[in-house]
Design an enzyme around this catalytic site. Sequence first.
Site, PDB file in Angstrom:
ATOM      1  N   CYS A 102       0.345  -1.257   0.032  1.00  0.00           N
ATOM      2  CA  CYS A 102       0.305  -0.313  -0.042  1.00  0.00           C
ATOM      3  C   CYS A 102       0.822   0.896   0.277  1.00  0.00           C
ATOM      4  O   CYS A 102       1.666   1.763  -1.003  1.00  0.00           O
ATOM      5  CB  CYS A 102      -1.010  -0.158   1.045  1.00  0.00           C
ATOM      6  SG  CYS A 102      -2.722   0.777   1.064  1.00  0.00           S
ATOM      7  N   ARG A 136     -12.800   5.711  -0.893  1.00  0.00           N
ATOM      8  CA  ARG A 136     -11.594   4.947  -0.612  1.00  0.00           C
ATOM      9  C   ARG A 136     -12.264   3.402  -1.077  1.00  0.00           C
ATOM     10  O   ARG A 136     -13.835   3.193  -1.256  1.00  0.00           O
ATOM     11  CB  ARG A 136     -12.177   5.261   0.915  1.00  0.00           C
ATOM     12  CG  ARG A 136     -10.753   5.633   1.293  1.00  0.00           C
ATOM     13  CD  ARG A 136     -10.302   5.411   3.108  1.00  0.00           C
ATOM     14  NE  ARG A 136      -9.319   5.021   3.598  1.00  0.00           N
ATOM     15  CZ  ARG A 136      -7.923   5.230   3.026  1.00  0.00           C
ATOM     16  NH1 ARG A 136      -7.624   6.579   2.608  1.00  0.00           N
ATOM     17  NH2 ARG A 136      -6.455   4.782   3.224  1.00  0.00           N
ATOM     18  N   HIS A 203      -3.743  -5.926   2.528  1.00  0.00           N
ATOM     19  CA  HIS A 203      -3.252  -5.934   3.826  1.00  0.00           C
ATOM     20  C   HIS A 203      -3.966  -7.388   4.504  1.00  0.00           C
ATOM     21  O   HIS A 203      -3.821  -8.169   3.439  1.00  0.00           O
ATOM     22  CB  HIS A 203      -3.743  -4.744   4.800  1.00  0.00           C
ATOM     23  CG  HIS A 203      -3.804  -3.437   4.058  1.00  0.00           C
ATOM     24  ND1 HIS A 203      -1.852  -2.927   4.785  1.00  0.00           N
ATOM     25  CD2 HIS A 203      -4.329  -2.633   3.560  1.00  0.00           C
ATOM     26  CE1 HIS A 203      -1.625  -1.560   4.257  1.00  0.00           C
ATOM     27  NE2 HIS A 203      -3.297  -1.439   3.400  1.00  0.00           N
TER      28      HIS A 203
HETATM   29  N1  GLN Z   1      -2.273   7.164   1.574  1.00  0.00           N
HETATM   30  C1  GLN Z   1      -2.143   5.899   0.592  1.00  0.00           C
HETATM   31  C2  GLN Z   1      -3.826   5.668   0.516  1.00  0.00           C
HETATM   32  O1  GLN Z   1      -4.601   5.782   1.003  1.00  0.00           O
HETATM   33  C3  GLN Z   1      -2.059   4.189   1.081  1.00  0.00           C
HETATM   34  C4  GLN Z   1      -3.034   4.271   2.685  1.00  0.00           C
HETATM   35  C5  GLN Z   1      -2.420   2.439   2.831  1.00  0.00           C
HETATM   36  O2  GLN Z   1      -0.781   2.373   2.984  1.00  0.00           O
HETATM   37  N2  GLN Z   1      -3.276   1.819   3.674  1.00  0.00           N
HETATM   38  O3  GLN Z   1      -3.768   5.432  -0.490  1.00  0.00           O
END
Ligand code: GLN
Length: 251
Positions: A102, A136, A203
Amino acid sequence: MNNDLKTGTTNLRIAHLYAHFLNIYGDKGNIIALVKRANWRNIDVEVVAIDLNQKLDYNYFDIFFVGGGQDKQQQIIASDLKSHGHGLKEAIASGAVILSVCGGYQLLGHYYRPHQGADLEGISLIDAFTVAGNKRMIGNVVIERENGLQLVGFENHSGKTYLGKDVKALGKVITGNGNNGEDKLEGVCQAIGSGFVYGTYLHGSLLPKNPHLTDEIIRCALRRRFGEINLTKLDDKLETLAHDKALHFQA
Ligand code: GLN
């Protein structure tokens, strides 16, 4: 050349980059999975947590790991990671492996463009770029690799990553969004010289539920100093159970 494992002489050296900053959603579980699956084969493992402004002996390590983090953590580490860019590129080209998740993955490309503030310059280890999207992307993910094996995980990112035309994805999206929710690609799995770059939005953490990928990374990393090593087969009953359970989470 196939070496049977020389116990006691074979060891794995892992650099956990920004362990205290980029460790969101349990990404440290990837380090635990690598250590356990190596130890269960009598391979010693040394894990070194690398902080900001720390010198890095690039040729010492077999695996570099960088986890995920919110935009804020990325902003804190981006310029420090940039300072390691050349050394990491040389290390990977000479056979080391990097696994990035990520936020860490996003910074291996040319840049990450967050919702606010300036672009965060990446290290251009891979031909890719990321821009923060309006929604998101959150949820369970299943992807399928070229070898037909599936990887399961959990995504939570707004960044949309676009790979250059010659960059190989880690897999194609079966369920979820992956790199950008548009091109059905997820992550990156790119040979660079004799090393490999693995990047992913998965993740979960990724490796405990995907033992075949863990072993692939261990084998790649050992090759640098020990040549091809036959990893003894492990009883993956529990890992497979967790993997299959996660498969059934899919809507
Ligand atoms: N800040 C980055 C995004 O929102 C990565 C987020 C994360 O590592 N989960 O895409």
